[in-house]
Design a protein around this motif. Structure first.
Motif, PDB file in Angstrom:
ATOM      1  N   SER A   7       0.766  -1.261  -0.043  1.00 37.72           N
ATOM      2  CA  SER A   7      -0.097  -0.162   0.136  1.00 37.72           C
ATOM      3  C   SER A   7       0.757   1.204   0.029  1.00 37.72           C
ATOM      4  CB  SER A   7      -0.882  -0.066   1.162  1.00 37.72           C
ATOM      5  OG  SER A   7      -1.697  -1.202   1.240  1.00 37.72           O
ATOM      6  N   ILE A  45      -3.717   4.205  -1.749  1.00 36.59           N
ATOM      7  CA  ILE A  45      -3.968   2.739  -2.509  1.00 36.59           C
ATOM      8  C   ILE A  45      -3.580   2.165  -1.155  1.00 36.59           C
ATOM      9  CG2 ILE A  45      -2.710   1.024  -3.920  1.00 36.59           C
ATOM     10  CD1 ILE A  45      -1.881   3.205  -5.661  1.00 36.59           C
ATOM     11  N   GLN A  61      -4.167  -1.989  -0.088  1.00 36.46           N
ATOM     12  CA  GLN A  61      -4.332  -3.538  -0.537  1.00 36.46           C
ATOM     13  C   GLN A  61      -4.001  -4.353   0.585  1.00 36.46           C
ATOM     14  OE1 GLN A  61      -3.209  -3.261  -5.393  1.00 36.46           O
ATOM     15  NE2 GLN A  61      -1.425  -2.867  -3.923  1.00 36.46           N
ATOM     16  N   LYS A 117      -8.894 -11.122  -0.921  1.00 38.77           N
ATOM     17  CA  LYS A 117      -8.324  -9.900  -1.426  1.00 38.77           C
ATOM     18  C   LYS A 117      -9.262  -8.927  -1.223  1.00 38.77           C
ATOM     19  CE  LYS A 117      -5.882 -12.287  -5.397  1.00 38.77           C
ATOM     20  NZ  LYS A 117      -5.880 -12.284  -6.756  1.00 38.77           N
ATOM     21  N   HIS A 151      -8.992  -4.395  -1.793  1.00 34.03           N
ATOM     22  CA  HIS A 151      -8.346  -3.076  -2.288  1.00 34.03           C
ATOM     23  C   HIS A 151      -9.296  -1.703  -2.187  1.00 34.03           C
ATOM     24  CE1 HIS A 151      -9.268  -3.692  -6.828  1.00 34.03           C
ATOM     25  NE2 HIS A 151      -9.992  -2.604  -6.349  1.00 34.03           N
ATOM     26  N   TYR A 208      -8.534   1.920  -4.050  1.00 36.11           N
ATOM     27  CA  TYR A 208      -8.090   2.870  -4.863  1.00 36.11           C
ATOM     28  C   TYR A 208      -8.872   4.227  -4.997  1.00 36.11           C
ATOM     29  CZ  TYR A 208      -5.789  -1.481  -6.665  1.00 36.11           C
ATOM     30  OH  TYR A 208      -5.340  -2.725  -6.861  1.00 36.11           O
TER      31      TYR A 208
END
Length: 282
Positions: A215, A239, A241, A248, A250, A252
């Protein structure tokens, strides 16, 4: 006469020492505070809720305080940065939406390298504490996912001061990269009922590094005066993640922000309580 001359030399030296000490103490009392508000675009993925990405708008508020300290001959500055965001997003099929929010707090120290009268480079580290959620409006079994993680992050800045006519401008770039930390995450297919009610909490707190949490938070700011006020324009590229427990995530975010900057000088009254007094110099 010799005694008088010696006394004068002593008083001059004492005055210089006291003045230097006063300058050092005064430097610690200068504080720069800013509050900014912004809107932007965000892209969210959380495979605990769904394998689909969600995109939409995000609103964010940020508050920052920077001041010098006495550490290392007055070359260390302390930064206190708080931000909170809330987003509303939708999937590509336009048949589902999510709400998401996150609160982030950074507290860190930077050593200042004064390259010249215009440019300073700063390097240091900071704490990076985060808490938030993602809520899926159509999920019935597991509709929400909690976001709780903390890191130690490396941090660097470049600050450039310049003038246009008689107006002082300040441009800054900052990047924070988490190096090590801990993150809360359910295991794949595990419900929060199992974790918090049944007590099946093995493996839900994971040690993180750049490998499983790559990140970065980047920030560009530009300060300029408007009459007796100072305006800040900023852009945040955030960002976040992670890849743990076969899940997973994330987020953004690209956020444009605007707000005000205040330069303060902390004074003390007779009781020793700090009293802020606005100054115009930056």
């Amino acid at each position: 006469m010799k005694e008088i001359a010696a006394l004068l030399v002593f008083l001059i030296a004492l005055n210089g020492t006291v003045s230097a000490q006063c300058d050092s103490l005064q430097a610690n009392r200068y504080v720069t505070r800013s509050t900014t508000y912004g809107l932007g675009y965000t892209n969210i993925l959380d495979t605990y809720l769904t394998p689909q990405e969600y995109t939409g708008m995000e609103g964010r508020v940020a508050r920052e305080t920077i001041r010098m300290t006495k550490l290392f001959d007055g070359n260390i500055s302390v930064q206190n940065f708080f931000q909170a965001n809330l987003s509303y997003t939708h999937n590509n099929a336009e048949d589902n939406n999510t709400f998401a929010g996150l609160v982030n707090w950074n507290y860190g120290l930077h050593y200042q390298f004064r390259i010249n009268e215009h440019l300073k480079l700063l390097a240091g580290g900071l704490s990076d504490i985060n808490g938030g959620f993602v809520y899926n409006l159509r999920n019935s079994n597991n509709p929400a996912s909690a976001k709780v993680y903390a890191n130690f992050a490396a941090s660097g800045m470049a600050i450039y001061r310049f003038k246009i006519k008689n107006y002082q401008m300040v441009a800054r770039y900052q990047a924070n990269v988490p190096l090590i930390g801990a993150l809360f995450s359910p295991n794949y297919g595990q419900s929060y009922y199992e974790i918090f009610t049944l007590g099946n909490s093995d493996g839900v707190v994971k040690f993180t590094t750049l490998k499983n949490q790559p990140s970065i938070r980047q920030m560009f700011t530009f300060d300029f005066p408007v009459r007796y006020s100072k305006i800040r324009l900023s852009y945040l590229w955030d960002i976040q993640q992670s890849k743990v427990n076969q899940l997973k995530t994330h987020t953004y975010s690209h956020i444009f922000m605007v707000g005000f900057v205040k330069d303060l000088y902390l004074m003390h009254n007779k009781n020793g309580n700090p009293l802020p007094a606005k100054i115009r110099a930056y």
